[in-house]
Design a protein around this motif. Sequence first.
Motif, PDB file in Angstrom:
ATOM      1  N   ALA A 138     -15.393  25.437   9.321  1.00 11.28           N
ATOM      2  CA  ALA A 138     -15.956  24.232   9.858  1.00 11.28           C
ATOM      3  C   ALA A 138     -16.471  23.385   8.618  1.00 11.28           C
ATOM      4  O   ALA A 138     -15.969  22.218   8.866  1.00 11.28           O
ATOM      5  N   ILE A 139     -17.017  23.819   7.857  1.00 13.56           N
ATOM      6  CA  ILE A 139     -17.323  23.001   6.609  1.00 13.56           C
ATOM      7  C   ILE A 139     -16.318  22.850   6.004  1.00 13.56           C
ATOM      8  O   ILE A 139     -16.120  21.407   5.285  1.00 13.56           O
ATOM      9  N   LEU A 140     -15.087  23.482   5.647  1.00 13.08           N
ATOM     10  CA  LEU A 140     -13.748  23.197   5.055  1.00 13.08           C
ATOM     11  C   LEU A 140     -13.003  22.003   5.781  1.00 13.08           C
ATOM     12  O   LEU A 140     -12.753  21.299   5.135  1.00 13.08           O
ATOM     13  N   ALA A 141     -13.148  22.058   7.174  1.00 12.32           N
ATOM     14  CA  ALA A 141     -12.514  21.166   7.962  1.00 12.32           C
ATOM     15  C   ALA A 141     -13.185  19.621   7.798  1.00 12.32           C
ATOM     16  O   ALA A 141     -12.608  18.700   7.473  1.00 12.32           O
ATOM     17  N   ALA A 142     -14.480  19.687   7.685  1.00  8.29           N
ATOM     18  CA  ALA A 142     -15.258  18.650   7.461  1.00  8.29           C
ATOM     19  C   ALA A 142     -15.034  18.136   6.150  1.00  8.29           C
ATOM     20  O   ALA A 142     -14.998  16.741   5.902  1.00  8.29           O
ATOM     21  N   ALA A 143     -14.920  18.797   5.318  1.00 10.24           N
ATOM     22  CA  ALA A 143     -14.736  18.603   3.728  1.00 10.24           C
ATOM     23  C   ALA A 143     -13.402  17.716   3.686  1.00 10.24           C
ATOM     24  O   ALA A 143     -13.065  16.739   2.980  1.00 10.24           O
ATOM     25  N   VAL A 144     -12.441  18.400   4.302  1.00  9.00           N
ATOM     26  CA  VAL A 144     -11.011  17.811   4.543  1.00  9.00           C
ATOM     27  C   VAL A 144     -11.095  16.396   5.050  1.00  9.00           C
ATOM     28  O   VAL A 144     -10.191  15.449   4.771  1.00  9.00           O
ATOM     29  N   PHE A 145     -11.816  16.393   6.023  1.00  5.50           N
ATOM     30  CA  PHE A 145     -11.861  14.894   6.941  1.00  5.50           C
ATOM     31  C   PHE A 145     -12.530  14.049   5.930  1.00  5.50           C
ATOM     32  O   PHE A 145     -11.980  12.629   5.868  1.00  5.50           O
ATOM     33  N   GLY A 146     -13.459  14.388   5.047  1.00  5.86           N
ATOM     34  CA  GLY A 146     -14.252  13.460   4.118  1.00  5.86           C
ATOM     35  C   GLY A 146     -13.119  13.088   3.186  1.00  5.86           C
ATOM     36  O   GLY A 146     -13.186  11.805   3.022  1.00  5.86           O
ATOM     37  N   LEU A 147     -12.172  13.774   2.620  1.00  7.95           N
ATOM     38  CA  LEU A 147     -11.260  13.724   1.604  1.00  7.95           C
ATOM     39  C   LEU A 147     -10.272  12.799   2.206  1.00  7.95           C
ATOM     40  O   LEU A 147      -9.981  11.615   1.581  1.00  7.95           O
ATOM     41  N   ALA A 148      -9.742  13.043   3.351  1.00  6.85           N
ATOM     42  CA  ALA A 148      -8.724  12.113   4.003  1.00  6.85           C
ATOM     43  C   ALA A 148      -9.572  10.853   4.328  1.00  6.85           C
ATOM     44  O   ALA A 148      -9.025   9.707   4.330  1.00  6.85           O
ATOM     45  N   GLY A 149     -10.800  10.697   4.879  1.00  6.22           N
ATOM     46  CA  GLY A 149     -11.341   9.359   4.793  1.00  6.22           C
ATOM     47  C   GLY A 149     -11.410   8.531   3.645  1.00  6.22           C
ATOM     48  O   GLY A 149     -11.181   7.161   3.570  1.00  6.22           O
ATOM     49  N   LEU A 150     -11.618   9.134   2.391  1.00  4.68           N
ATOM     50  CA  LEU A 150     -11.595   8.483   1.327  1.00  4.68           C
ATOM     51  C   LEU A 150     -10.262   7.777   0.882  1.00  4.68           C
ATOM     52  O   LEU A 150     -10.098   6.666   0.330  1.00  4.68           O
ATOM     53  N   ALA A 151      -9.126   8.442   1.336  1.00  2.00           N
ATOM     54  CA  ALA A 151      -7.754   7.937   1.171  1.00  2.00           C
ATOM     55  C   ALA A 151      -7.714   6.876   1.937  1.00  2.00           C
ATOM     56  O   ALA A 151      -7.008   6.145   1.357  1.00  2.00           O
ATOM     57  N   ALA A 152      -8.224   6.954   3.112  1.00  2.00           N
ATOM     58  CA  ALA A 152      -8.026   5.668   4.202  1.00  2.00           C
ATOM     59  C   ALA A 152      -8.652   4.760   3.708  1.00  2.00           C
ATOM     60  O   ALA A 152      -8.488   3.457   3.919  1.00  2.00           O
TER      61      ALA A 152
END
Length: 159
Positions: A133-147
Amino acid sequence: MSTETAILTELLRDPGSIAARTHEDRGLRALGLASILSILVGGAIFGAAVGSFRGHLQLLFAALKVPLALFLTLAVATPAFHAIAATFGRLSPFRATASLVLAASARMALVLLACAPPLFLAIDLGFRYHEVAILAAAVFGLAGLAALGVLLRGLGRGP
């Protein structure tokens, strides 16, 4: 190379030109189609990766849920983003704002797609639920920065 593939390549390599394209009204239909497809595919594969922790039907539900959540978020956030941008003097046609937000979400989905295999691997290696869950949240954060990078390029400089 098809038009959609060229757009996705440009979205990854030169997000500034995609952001500029949304204000020029050229090729918005192809940009929209490529963006929608990338949100569907990227969101579904990342959702399947997250759902693979539980397996079986959860994999299918998560693969459907992530793209749906992304599209519902776009439906709510795009008009608000357009209103906020207009309030700060960034008045542009709604079509340009919608295209910009859609392109930013497409870039986010492509980052999610790229991060799905390491997430599958982490689950396969036996990571516990909270670690995944923490890894998935970190991935969403990274993807959000790209957006966010696409959105900021589309807004341009200024107050």
